[in-house]
Design a protein around this motif. Structure first.
Motif, mmCIF file in Angstrom:
data_model
loop_
_atom_site.group_PDB
_atom_site.id
_atom_site.type_symbol
_atom_site.label_atom_id
_atom_site.label_comp_id
_atom_site.label_asym_id
_atom_site.label_seq_id
_atom_site.Cartn_x
_atom_site.Cartn_y
_atom_site.Cartn_z
ATOM 1 N N HIS A 94 -22.512 -135.407 8.760
ATOM 2 C CA HIS A 94 -23.184 -134.102 8.766
ATOM 3 C C HIS A 94 -22.236 -132.999 8.295
ATOM 4 O O HIS A 94 -22.632 -132.121 7.550
ATOM 5 C CB HIS A 94 -23.664 -133.754 10.170
ATOM 6 N N ALA A 95 -20.991 -133.067 8.776
ATOM 7 C CA ALA A 95 -19.984 -132.066 8.419
ATOM 8 C C ALA A 95 -20.500 -130.644 8.601
ATOM 9 O O ALA A 95 -20.431 -129.830 7.681
ATOM 10 C CB ALA A 95 -19.470 -132.299 6.990
ATOM 11 N N THR A 96 -21.032 -130.352 9.776
ATOM 12 C CA THR A 96 -21.365 -128.963 10.091
ATOM 13 C C THR A 96 -20.098 -128.138 9.911
ATOM 14 O O THR A 96 -19.001 -128.620 10.201
ATOM 15 C CB THR A 96 -21.843 -128.824 11.551
ATOM 16 N N LEU A 97 -20.234 -126.912 9.432
ATOM 17 C CA LEU A 97 -19.009 -126.160 9.145
ATOM 18 C C LEU A 97 -18.281 -125.766 10.428
ATOM 19 O O LEU A 97 -17.055 -125.690 10.452
ATOM 20 C CB LEU A 97 -19.305 -124.929 8.282
ATOM 21 N N GLU A 98 -19.005 -125.521 11.485
ATOM 22 C CA GLU A 98 -18.358 -125.332 12.789
ATOM 23 C C GLU A 98 -18.131 -126.724 13.376
ATOM 24 O O GLU A 98 -19.098 -127.438 13.659
ATOM 25 C CB GLU A 98 -19.261 -124.517 13.728
ATOM 26 N N PRO A 99 -16.873 -127.129 13.545
ATOM 27 C CA PRO A 99 -16.643 -128.483 14.080
ATOM 28 C C PRO A 99 -17.222 -128.627 15.488
ATOM 29 O O PRO A 99 -17.489 -127.624 16.165
ATOM 30 C CB PRO A 99 -15.110 -128.593 14.123
ATOM 31 N N THR A 141 -10.720 -131.173 15.632
ATOM 32 C CA THR A 141 -10.239 -130.837 14.292
ATOM 33 C C THR A 141 -11.289 -131.303 13.280
ATOM 34 O O THR A 141 -12.179 -132.097 13.596
ATOM 35 C CB THR A 141 -8.920 -131.566 13.969
ATOM 36 N N ARG A 142 -11.185 -130.803 12.054
ATOM 37 C CA ARG A 142 -12.112 -131.263 11.008
ATOM 38 C C ARG A 142 -11.985 -132.765 10.818
ATOM 39 O O ARG A 142 -12.982 -133.475 10.627
ATOM 40 C CB ARG A 142 -11.823 -130.535 9.680
ATOM 41 N N GLU A 143 -10.750 -133.267 10.885
ATOM 42 C CA GLU A 143 -10.548 -134.704 10.659
ATOM 43 C C GLU A 143 -11.246 -135.514 11.762
ATOM 44 O O GLU A 143 -11.866 -136.551 11.487
ATOM 45 C CB GLU A 143 -9.055 -135.019 10.620
ATOM 46 N N GLU A 144 -11.140 -135.027 12.991
ATOM 47 C CA GLU A 144 -11.792 -135.724 14.091
ATOM 48 C C GLU A 144 -13.315 -135.703 13.884
ATOM 49 O O GLU A 144 -14.006 -136.698 14.117
ATOM 50 C CB GLU A 144 -11.414 -135.038 15.413
ATOM 51 N N ASP A 145 -13.810 -134.558 13.423
ATOM 52 C CA ASP A 145 -15.242 -134.404 13.170
ATOM 53 C C ASP A 145 -15.705 -135.360 12.055
ATOM 54 O O ASP A 145 -16.756 -135.995 12.151
ATOM 55 C CB ASP A 145 -15.511 -132.948 12.774
ATOM 56 N N MET A 146 -14.881 -135.471 11.019
ATOM 57 C CA MET A 146 -15.257 -136.321 9.886
ATOM 58 C C MET A 146 -15.245 -137.798 10.285
ATOM 59 O O MET A 146 -16.048 -138.591 9.780
ATOM 60 C CB MET A 146 -14.276 -136.083 8.725
ATOM 61 N N GLN A 147 -14.328 -138.155 11.175
ATOM 62 C CA GLN A 147 -14.111 -139.574 11.467
ATOM 63 C C GLN A 147 -14.812 -140.061 12.737
ATOM 64 O O GLN A 147 -14.680 -141.222 13.108
ATOM 65 C CB GLN A 147 -12.592 -139.837 11.528
ATOM 66 N N HIS A 148 -15.564 -139.145 13.379
ATOM 67 C CA HIS A 148 -16.299 -139.539 14.591
ATOM 68 C C HIS A 148 -17.697 -138.958 14.603
ATOM 69 O O HIS A 148 -18.106 -138.268 15.534
ATOM 70 C CB HIS A 148 -15.495 -139.158 15.835
ATOM 71 N N GLY A 149 -18.398 -139.242 13.542
ATOM 72 C CA GLY A 149 -19.761 -138.737 13.422
ATOM 73 C C GLY A 149 -20.792 -139.729 13.939
ATOM 74 O O GLY A 149 -20.458 -140.796 14.476
ATOM 75 N N TYR A 150 -22.035 -139.314 13.801
ATOM 76 C CA TYR A 150 -23.171 -140.224 13.937
ATOM 77 C C TYR A 150 -23.772 -140.252 12.537
ATOM 78 O O TYR A 150 -24.608 -139.439 12.190
ATOM 79 C CB TYR A 150 -24.173 -139.703 14.967
ATOM 80 N N TYR A 151 -23.272 -141.155 11.725
ATOM 81 C CA TYR A 151 -23.461 -141.086 10.274
ATOM 82 C C TYR A 151 -24.871 -141.451 9.833
ATOM 83 O O TYR A 151 -25.544 -142.254 10.493
ATOM 84 C CB TYR A 151 -22.437 -141.997 9.589
#
Lengths: 734, 151
Positions: A348-353, A437-447
């Motif tokens: 999703h990469a919402t801009l607000e992590p 962090t953004r990296e945590e958000d990118m790597q722990h999504g519900y894809y």
């Protein structure tokens, strides 16, 4: 908890965070946006705002505060729902504002405001009946109060722009003057709502109620919350999905600036709590952590692709649509074609992590309490998650719903809420703001789930389609999030847009859509548009392939298959006409089209593109059509459709989550690219509300973004792009 | 201690000179209009003006800002609404969720200050901030509205 309605509202006016009713910035900014001076309740002396039914509070100064149970995350639902209530009330829109219903208040009042979840483009369409009823009931109560005051029959009274008029005597009373008396009347049930022809506010492109504070930094998102004694935290979760936390060496970072605590979070994560988030983040980067990879540490994207490819021809598959017999059609075909498509995991990469602030108050006498400040698409799910993580009763949780910096389906899940409470529980009495962090958000999504799709189509000698078999192989969302909803091995969400009620080509005599479920260890979830996105890419590109194989115009070819789906056809025709499908294009410009049905709405799109001799793609123009039944706010529908193309085209062009060593490779917006200004085509929207049903608008058009462009790329180059994203693929002419 | 000139006021900050300006603004000074999106100067949510140039504050160390004049979204106009970019944004109802808009507005204000009549290509180049809601077309329209003087 028993709440006195009147007292409750009065108290709420005094303190935004004390009793559950937040008075959000929308109050002040809505007033400012309309250029009308705000008048505080306190300035009115003894007069107080009065609750007229449950959906509206009328202030003595005629301000109508409409209550909103759903979450506003940019999609304009807050304004649209206020329009629905205000129109039925005959309120003067200039004085209408909106405020959230607090989840714990909804719970305490037996869910009087209904479902708070905000997803599936349901914000308006699933609330529309009861919020309009609520507005109509409030209007009836205001009329009743006026009639009683004048001693006249209610039937002699009319309403307009927040004024009741006794028609025979021409006497008038303002809603603000009637509010207190009206609030004491019983709330009528089953009040008739207006006919669409009588709408005055519904259907108008009124200004949003929540714009002004977004222009000057004053809008408070959850990540902006600041509380006395607050500490800040960040988290590291097992980089391999399914892995567990074995150990960490807190001593290694104990002396770093601002570090207060290093804490295990559940069994799969560790948090650093510091004075500042920046300090927590800096320290986390130095923290030695040992993980147990749970046997998933070798998984790669190539392995997943191989498993999915096997599913394309597997014997067993759940069926979502079956009509006639495709095997018979294929055996008798004059022409048969086949193609395999694929689409990757997406974040999703919402801009607000992801973030949440939590405070746990330990109180042995009355029991512990939890308070959270959260960006949530489902306030009640946040409440339940906080109660579970905090080990407290539901009634001992208070939820402050803050603005969301994007949702797109990600913030229906409450992993970050649970984590914040688990951390706060270990530091009781202090608010803890957990920010990923953004990296945590990118790597722990519900894809968005990964899928491949094999399509087989047959035609007779005249080029009429006789059968289509669509075999999807890939991961099921419900198998991950809600296995109990899987019946007979079938995930119904998998067949969005491709089931008998939604599919637009039911005139094709032989149809089969089935799904070979191939689950991975990667968490999956609802990504704006969900499975309509991939399904529509597969189907609409394949139909274009069949049209080309038959040597027919893609529009005419589709029309011949749409005899049983007139509403699908109508919106397709509408975009074709607006785009000038029958007129020649400028040299070098090519176009493609497609249609779909999703989330209750019929949609279609035409894309115009150029592809340079070097293979550089430029998307010039999109014509996007929507028939959502009714349009509440045309300007906001435009905004949703326009934005949906940024979401869909970014995914088409660039975005991809890949796996190596069991973990996500991409970490930030450098490796996970999304659409930017320079990628955006001009988007021309057309609304063709045909009435009689209520469809959504936040998601449906995402599905038609990619296939329209892919079909235009074929027109330009003769190349079929069947594996997404386009990214580095060679688009030079075939 | 570092002295920072932000929105015309001098702030004394006790922070490591390597601390990114973004976090000093947000966490040391409590000004939350400037947003965190990525931390690596990719998304632009943290855009501020430093001596009139738009910069991504997540990637500027405070120790380098000794004599710099820093402008954040909070200081763009006295009332928070009267800068031409803010007016055009309101006129066209640009924001959806709004999270990126502080950065978008700061980037647009810097673009228009340097280039009062930007072409579409100029806008494509200067406005590289990410908006996940996809408000790009309204941003473009609003910038053209400012440059045409129609605010």
């Amino acid at each position: 908890m028993k709440l006195n309605r009147r007292h409750f509202i009065v108290s709420a006016g005094a303190g935004a965070f004390t009793l559950g009713w937040k008075l959000p910035h929308a109050l002040a900014q809505g007033v400012a946006a309309q250029g009308v001076a705000a008048q505080g309740v306190a300035a009115q002396g003894v007069a107080v705002p009065a609750e007229i039914g449950i959906w509206a509070v009328v202030h003595p100064d005629d301000t109508v505060m409409v209550r909103i149970a759903r979450s506003e995350m940019g999609q304009g639902t807050m304004t649209g729902l206020a329009q629905l209530v205000a129109d039925e009330m005959d309120a003067d829109w200039v004085h209408v504002r909106a405020e959230y219903v607090a989840p714990e208040v909804n719970l305490a009042r037996k869910r009087a405001w209904g479902d708070m979840s905000t997803g599936g483009s349901r914000g308006i369409r699933a609330s529309v009946e009861y919020v309009r009823q609520g507005g109509a009931a409030a209007r009836a109560m205001l009329i009743q109060a006026a009639a009683a005051k004048w001693g006249v029959p209610a039937s002699e009274c009319t309403t307009a722009a927040s004024v009741v008029t006794h028609t025979p005597s021409k006497r008038t009373l303002r809603y603000g003057e009637l509010a207190e008396a009206a609030s004491k009347l019983p709330v009528p049930s089953n009040v008739a709502v207006k006919n669409p022809a009588d709408w005055k506010i519904i259907g108008k492109g009124v200004k949003r109620l929540d714009t002004v504070d977004k222009l000057n930094g004053r809008q408070i998102y959850a990540i902006d919350v600041q509380l006395p004694d607050m500490l800040n935290a960040t988290i590291a979760q097992s980089p391999v999905f399914g892995g567990k936390l074995v150990s960490f060496d807190a001593k290694a970072i104990a002396a770093m600036p601002g570090v207060r605590h290093v804490l295990a979070v559940g069994d799969n994560a560790v948090a650093v709590v510091a004075d500042k988030f920046y300090q927590a983040k800096t320290a986390m980067a130095k923290l030695p952590i040992v993980w147990d990879e749970a046997g998933n540490g070798e998984v790669t994207s190539a392995m997943i692709a191989k498993a999915l490819a096997e599913g394309l021809d597997a014997k067993e598959a759940g069926v979502g649509l079956k009509q006639g017999d495709v095997a018979v059609a294929f055996a008798a075909a004059a022409k048969k074609i086949e193609a395999v498509y694929s689409a990757p995991f997406l974040n999703h990469a919402t801009l607000e992590p992801m973030n949440c602030t939590a405070m746990v108050t330990v109180d042995p006498a009355r029991g512990d309490r939890v308070e959270i400040w959260v960006p949530s698409q489902n306030g009640e799910a946040s409440l339940a998650a906080a109660a579970e993580a905090g080990g407290v009763k539901l009634s001992d949780v208070k939820v402050n719903k803050l603005s969301l910096g994007g949702g797109f389906g990600r913030r229906g899940q409450q992993d970050y809420t649970r984590q914040a409470v688990l951390v706060a529980k270990q530091v009781p009495g202090r608010p803890i703001k957990l920010i990923w962090t953004r990296e945590e958000d990118m790597q722990h999504g519900y894809y968005r789930p990964i899928t491949q799709c094999k399509l087989t189509g047959s035609m007779d000698a005249a080029g009429n389609v006789t059968g289509i078999h669509m075999r999807i192989s890939g991961q099921s969302i419900l198998a991950y999030l809600n296995p109990a909803a899987i019946k007979d091995g079938i995930d119904p969400v998998q067949f969005q847009s491709m089931n008998p009620a939604e599919f637009g080509y039911m005139a094709v005599p032989n149809l089969l859509v089935d799904h070979a479920m191939r689950n991975t260890h990667v968490p999956v979830g609802f990504w704006r548009g969900v499975n309509t996105n991939q399904n529509t890419i597969y189907m609409e590109c394949f139909i274009d392939e069949m049209a080309a194989a038959a040597g027919k115009d893609p529009l005419e070819f589709r029309r011949a298959m749409m005899g049983k789906n007139p509403k699908h056809l109508a919106i397709l025709n509408a975009v074709a006409e607006k785009a000038g499908w029958d007129k020649p294009l400028a040299p070098g410009v090519y176009r493609g089209l497609c249609q779909n049905y999703g989330y209750g709405s019929y949609v279609a799109a035409v894309a115009e593109v150029t592809v340079s001799p070097k293979g550089e793609l430029k998307i010039l123009r999109i014509v996007a059509g929507t028939d959502p039944g009714y349009v509440v706010n045309p300007d906001q529908v435009d905004a949703q459709v326009d934005g949906s193309f940024a979401f869909g085209l970014g995914a088409l062009l660039y975005s991809e989550i890949t796996l190596d060593k069991g973990r996500v490779v991409e970490g930030n917006f450098d490796s996970y690219q999304v659409a930017r200004m320079s990628d955006m085509p001009r988007v021309e929207t057309i609304h063709r509300p045909s009435g009689g049903f209520w469809g959504g608008v936040g998601e449906p058009t995402i599905a038609v973004a990619a296939p329209a462009v892919l079909n235009a790329i074929f027109a330009a180059t003769g190349k079929r792009i069947r594996s997404l994203p386009i990214k580095d693929q060679d688009l030079r002419k075939a | 201690m570092i002295a920072l000139d932000i929105n015309g006021h001098t702030h004394q900050v006790y922070a490591d000179p390597e601390t990114p300006l973004l976090w000093v603004i947000r966490e040391w000074l409590g000004m939350t209009g400037t947003k965190f999106g990525c931390g690596i100067a990719q998304c632009g949510a943290c855009s501020v003006h430093i001596d009139g140039q738009v910069m991504r504050s997540c990637s500027v160390q405070v120790g380098s800002l000794d004599k710099a004049k820093i402008l954040t979204i909070e200081g763009l106009s006295p009332d928070g609404l009267s800068h031409p970019v803010q007016k055009a944004w309101l006129q066209h109802e640009v924001p959806q969720c709004g999270y990126c808009q502080s950065g978008q507005i700061m980037a647009a204000a810097a673009l228009l200050a340097a280039n009062p009549k930007p072409s579409d290509a100029d806008i494509d180049e200067a406005m590289s901030n990410i908006c996940r809601c996809g408000t790009y077309n309204r941003i473009r329209t609003a910038i053209h509205t400012v440059s045409s003087g129609a605010v």
